[in-house]
Design a protein around this motif. Structure first.
Motif, PDB file in Angstrom:
ATOM      1  N   ALA A 212     -10.816  11.541  -1.504  1.00  0.00           N
ATOM      2  CA  ALA A 212      -9.378  11.262  -1.887  1.00  0.00           C
ATOM      3  C   ALA A 212      -8.491  12.429  -1.781  1.00  0.00           C
ATOM      4  O   ALA A 212      -7.648  12.918  -2.750  1.00  0.00           O
ATOM      5  N   PRO A 213      -8.010  12.695  -0.407  1.00  0.00           N
ATOM      6  CA  PRO A 213      -6.944  13.710  -0.282  1.00  0.00           C
ATOM      7  C   PRO A 213      -5.684  13.420  -0.416  1.00  0.00           C
ATOM      8  O   PRO A 213      -5.303  12.333  -0.711  1.00  0.00           O
ATOM      9  N   ILE A 214      -4.760  14.346  -0.504  1.00  0.00           N
ATOM     10  CA  ILE A 214      -3.418  14.209  -0.579  1.00  0.00           C
ATOM     11  C   ILE A 214      -2.873  13.971   0.994  1.00  0.00           C
ATOM     12  O   ILE A 214      -3.206  14.870   1.806  1.00  0.00           O
ATOM     13  N   ILE A 215      -2.236  12.836   1.255  1.00  0.00           N
ATOM     14  CA  ILE A 215      -1.812  12.352   2.386  1.00  0.00           C
ATOM     15  C   ILE A 215      -0.424  13.123   2.729  1.00  0.00           C
ATOM     16  O   ILE A 215       0.427  12.726   1.843  1.00  0.00           O
ATOM     17  N   VAL A 216      -0.096  13.743   3.660  1.00  0.00           N
ATOM     18  CA  VAL A 216       1.223  14.134   4.151  1.00  0.00           C
ATOM     19  C   VAL A 216       1.357  13.313   5.503  1.00  0.00           C
ATOM     20  O   VAL A 216       1.019  13.539   6.310  1.00  0.00           O
ATOM     21  N   GLY A 217       2.581  12.668   5.387  1.00  0.00           N
ATOM     22  CA  GLY A 217       3.141  11.898   6.523  1.00  0.00           C
ATOM     23  C   GLY A 217       4.448  12.132   6.604  1.00  0.00           C
ATOM     24  O   GLY A 217       5.370  12.317   5.922  1.00  0.00           O
ATOM     25  N   HIS A 218       4.725  12.470   7.875  1.00  0.00           N
ATOM     26  CA  HIS A 218       6.275  12.925   8.564  1.00  0.00           C
ATOM     27  C   HIS A 218       6.713  11.693   9.225  1.00  0.00           C
ATOM     28  O   HIS A 218       6.109  11.341  10.363  1.00  0.00           O
ATOM     29  N   SER A 219       7.719  11.064   9.205  1.00  0.00           N
ATOM     30  CA  SER A 219       8.581  10.233  10.109  1.00  0.00           C
ATOM     31  C   SER A 219       7.626   8.946  10.158  1.00  0.00           C
ATOM     32  O   SER A 219       7.365   8.254   9.381  1.00  0.00           O
ATOM     33  N   LEU A 220       7.225   8.603  11.540  1.00  0.00           N
ATOM     34  CA  LEU A 220       6.346   7.470  11.584  1.00  0.00           C
ATOM     35  C   LEU A 220       4.883   7.773  10.596  1.00  0.00           C
ATOM     36  O   LEU A 220       4.473   6.736  10.253  1.00  0.00           O
ATOM     37  N   GLY A 221       4.544   8.887  10.636  1.00  0.00           N
ATOM     38  CA  GLY A 221       3.313   9.218   9.914  1.00  0.00           C
ATOM     39  C   GLY A 221       3.400   8.799   8.301  1.00  0.00           C
ATOM     40  O   GLY A 221       2.430   8.814   7.716  1.00  0.00           O
ATOM     41  N   GLY A 222       4.748   8.698   8.024  1.00  0.00           N
ATOM     42  CA  GLY A 222       5.014   8.431   6.653  1.00  0.00           C
ATOM     43  C   GLY A 222       4.494   6.807   6.347  1.00  0.00           C
ATOM     44  O   GLY A 222       3.911   6.633   5.501  1.00  0.00           O
ATOM     45  N   GLY A 223       4.761   6.203   7.494  1.00  0.00           N
ATOM     46  CA  GLY A 223       4.413   4.637   7.401  1.00  0.00           C
ATOM     47  C   GLY A 223       2.954   4.738   7.539  1.00  0.00           C
ATOM     48  O   GLY A 223       2.362   3.833   6.687  1.00  0.00           O
ATOM     49  N   VAL A 224       2.171   5.566   8.309  1.00  0.00           N
ATOM     50  CA  VAL A 224       0.748   5.631   8.091  1.00  0.00           C
ATOM     51  C   VAL A 224       0.247   5.921   7.004  1.00  0.00           C
ATOM     52  O   VAL A 224      -0.542   5.305   6.409  1.00  0.00           O
ATOM     53  N   GLY A 225       0.911   7.124   6.239  1.00  0.00           N
ATOM     54  CA  GLY A 225       0.433   7.394   5.047  1.00  0.00           C
ATOM     55  C   GLY A 225       0.431   6.068   3.852  1.00  0.00           C
ATOM     56  O   GLY A 225      -0.268   5.881   3.081  1.00  0.00           O
ATOM     57  N   MET A 226       1.410   5.397   4.068  1.00  0.00           N
ATOM     58  CA  MET A 226       1.851   4.322   3.094  1.00  0.00           C
ATOM     59  C   MET A 226       0.840   3.054   3.406  1.00  0.00           C
ATOM     60  O   MET A 226       0.394   2.448   2.467  1.00  0.00           O
ATOM     61  N   SER A 227       0.534   2.998   4.712  1.00  0.00           N
ATOM     62  CA  SER A 227      -0.278   1.910   4.962  1.00  0.00           C
ATOM     63  C   SER A 227      -1.927   2.396   4.361  1.00  0.00           C
ATOM     64  O   SER A 227      -2.418   1.310   4.036  1.00  0.00           O
ATOM     65  N   ILE A 228      -2.157   3.469   4.691  1.00  0.00           N
ATOM     66  CA  ILE A 228      -3.599   3.924   4.098  1.00  0.00           C
ATOM     67  C   ILE A 228      -3.416   3.604   2.550  1.00  0.00           C
ATOM     68  O   ILE A 228      -4.406   3.175   1.910  1.00  0.00           O
ATOM     69  N   ALA A 229      -2.265   4.175   1.984  1.00  0.00           N
ATOM     70  CA  ALA A 229      -2.311   4.196   0.596  1.00  0.00           C
ATOM     71  C   ALA A 229      -2.373   2.754  -0.128  1.00  0.00           C
ATOM     72  O   ALA A 229      -2.926   2.681  -1.265  1.00  0.00           O
ATOM     73  N   THR A 230      -1.847   1.789   0.490  1.00  0.00           N
ATOM     74  CA  THR A 230      -1.720   0.344  -0.168  1.00  0.00           C
ATOM     75  C   THR A 230      -2.814  -0.235   0.080  1.00  0.00           C
ATOM     76  O   THR A 230      -3.260  -1.229  -0.250  1.00  0.00           O
ATOM     77  N   ARG A 231      -3.514  -0.142   1.516  1.00  0.00           N
ATOM     78  CA  ARG A 231      -4.565  -0.717   2.079  1.00  0.00           C
ATOM     79  C   ARG A 231      -5.971  -0.026   1.637  1.00  0.00           C
ATOM     80  O   ARG A 231      -6.861  -0.762   1.423  1.00  0.00           O
ATOM     81  N   TYR A 232      -5.952   1.112   1.516  1.00  0.00           N
ATOM     82  CA  TYR A 232      -7.219   1.783   1.186  1.00  0.00           C
ATOM     83  C   TYR A 232      -6.936   2.677  -0.114  1.00  0.00           C
ATOM     84  O   TYR A 232      -7.129   4.206   0.216  1.00  0.00           O
ATOM     85  N   PRO A 233      -6.341   2.231  -1.267  1.00  0.00           N
ATOM     86  CA  PRO A 233      -5.940   3.210  -2.340  1.00  0.00           C
ATOM     87  C   PRO A 233      -7.092   4.099  -2.749  1.00  0.00           C
ATOM     88  O   PRO A 233      -6.630   5.156  -3.359  1.00  0.00           O
ATOM     89  N   GLU A 234      -8.147   3.551  -2.749  1.00  0.00           N
ATOM     90  CA  GLU A 234      -9.545   4.671  -3.159  1.00  0.00           C
ATOM     91  C   GLU A 234      -9.643   5.759  -2.533  1.00  0.00           C
ATOM     92  O   GLU A 234     -10.150   6.680  -2.895  1.00  0.00           O
ATOM     93  N   LEU A 235      -8.739   5.733  -1.252  1.00  0.00           N
ATOM     94  CA  LEU A 235      -9.254   7.101  -0.170  1.00  0.00           C
ATOM     95  C   LEU A 235      -8.073   8.136  -0.345  1.00  0.00           C
ATOM     96  O   LEU A 235      -8.193   9.207   0.032  1.00  0.00           O
ATOM     97  N   VAL A 236      -7.014   7.902  -1.390  1.00  0.00           N
ATOM     98  CA  VAL A 236      -5.989   8.767  -1.494  1.00  0.00           C
ATOM     99  C   VAL A 236      -5.604   9.025  -2.765  1.00  0.00           C
ATOM    100  O   VAL A 236      -5.442   8.228  -3.768  1.00  0.00           O
ATOM    101  N   SER A 237      -5.298  10.517  -3.086  1.00  0.00           N
ATOM    102  CA  SER A 237      -4.949  10.733  -4.628  1.00  0.00           C
ATOM    103  C   SER A 237      -3.413  10.961  -4.618  1.00  0.00           C
ATOM    104  O   SER A 237      -2.840  10.559  -5.744  1.00  0.00           O
ATOM    105  N   ALA A 238      -2.810  11.233  -3.547  1.00  0.00           N
ATOM    106  CA  ALA A 238      -1.498  11.632  -3.822  1.00  0.00           C
ATOM    107  C   ALA A 238      -0.622  11.296  -2.253  1.00  0.00           C
ATOM    108  O   ALA A 238      -1.368  11.449  -1.431  1.00  0.00           O
ATOM    109  N   LEU A 239       0.680  11.028  -2.197  1.00  0.00           N
ATOM    110  CA  LEU A 239       1.266  10.783  -0.957  1.00  0.00           C
ATOM    111  C   LEU A 239       2.540  11.790  -0.910  1.00  0.00           C
ATOM    112  O   LEU A 239       3.032  12.063  -1.872  1.00  0.00           O
ATOM    113  N   VAL A 240       2.774  12.379   0.057  1.00  0.00           N
ATOM    114  CA  VAL A 240       3.842  13.307   0.377  1.00  0.00           C
ATOM    115  C   VAL A 240       4.523  12.657   1.819  1.00  0.00           C
ATOM    116  O   VAL A 240       3.859  12.583   2.796  1.00  0.00           O
TER     117      VAL A 240
END
Length: 217
Positions: free
Chosen positions: A45-73
């Motif tokens: 469960a790492p902290i995901i840092v996403g910039h620009s389009l990568g922020g969308g990728v981070g949100m997609s991971i966190a909402t579809r695989y929440p068990e894989l993510v501890s926090a979002l930046v």
């Protein structure tokens, strides 16, 4: 007291940098690849840092695989309802893939406080490695992206960072992003544009370390 060190991974997503090109440009598809990376590397469960389009990728991971993510930046990220790019901008987007000078000018425009010509050259060289289909393809992907109605699936802490001089993302978009998550904070940064990561790396690092210290004691 000195904080314990963190391991940092910075993978190139498919279609970017040194990673393989794939036959589509889609945010959820990129997120699937990143979820596979997390599991392949056996990251807990790492902290995901996403910039620009990568922020969308981070949100997609966190909402579809929440068990894989501890926090979002989310750094100057698209909003949960995506980013609509005016149709008249697409000819310029297409021009980037064959005109390196134009690409360099575009990167300089979105990062107005970056004052390092050599580093700007490196960013430009990396940007030119993007899969040609992904120039307009990523813009189309941002326009159709949405996690509206599913952000409550992720209960972890979220830091939204926004540069006041950003000419792509608006402050209202950043506010919508922060408001979409139950446990979030919005940090507005003056005198930077679309990427505090490259414009003020020391400030980004300090903010990230404070976020980690405040949420993972």
């Amino acid at each position: 007291m000195q904080q314990p060190g963190c391991r940092v991974f910075a993978p190139d997503m498919p279609n970017f940098g040194e990673s393989d090109h794939i036959d589509c440009a889609d945010i959820d598809t990129y997120a699937d690849y990143m979820a596979d990376f997390i599991q392949e590397m056996r990251l807990s469960a790492p902290i995901i840092v996403g910039h620009s389009l990568g922020g969308g990728v981070g949100m997609s991971i966190a909402t579809r695989y929440p068990e894989l993510v501890s926090a979002l930046v989310l750094v100057d990220s698209c909003a949960p309802d995506g980013l609509a790019i005016p149709e008249e901008h697409y000819p310029a987007i297409e021009a980037y893939k064959t005109n390196q000078d134009f690409m360099r000018q575009g990167l300089a425009a979105v990062c107005p406080s970056l004052d390092d010509p050599d580093f700007l050259d490196k960013l430009t060289n990396q940007a030119m490695k993007m899969n040609p289909i992904a120039f307009s393809g990523n813009a189309r992907a941002l326009a159709r992206f949405s996690v509206v109605g599913s952000t409550d699936r992720f209960a972890g802490p979220v830091l939204v960072m926004y540069g006041e001089k950003d000419i792509i993302i608006t402050e209202k978009m950043a506010e919508r992003t922060a408001a979409a998550f139950a446990s979030s904070e919005l940090e507005i940064i003056s005198d930077v544009g679309h990427s505090v990561i490259v414009e003020r790396p020391e400030l980004f690092t300090e903010s990230l370390q404070n976020f980690i210290a405040n949420n993972f004691r």
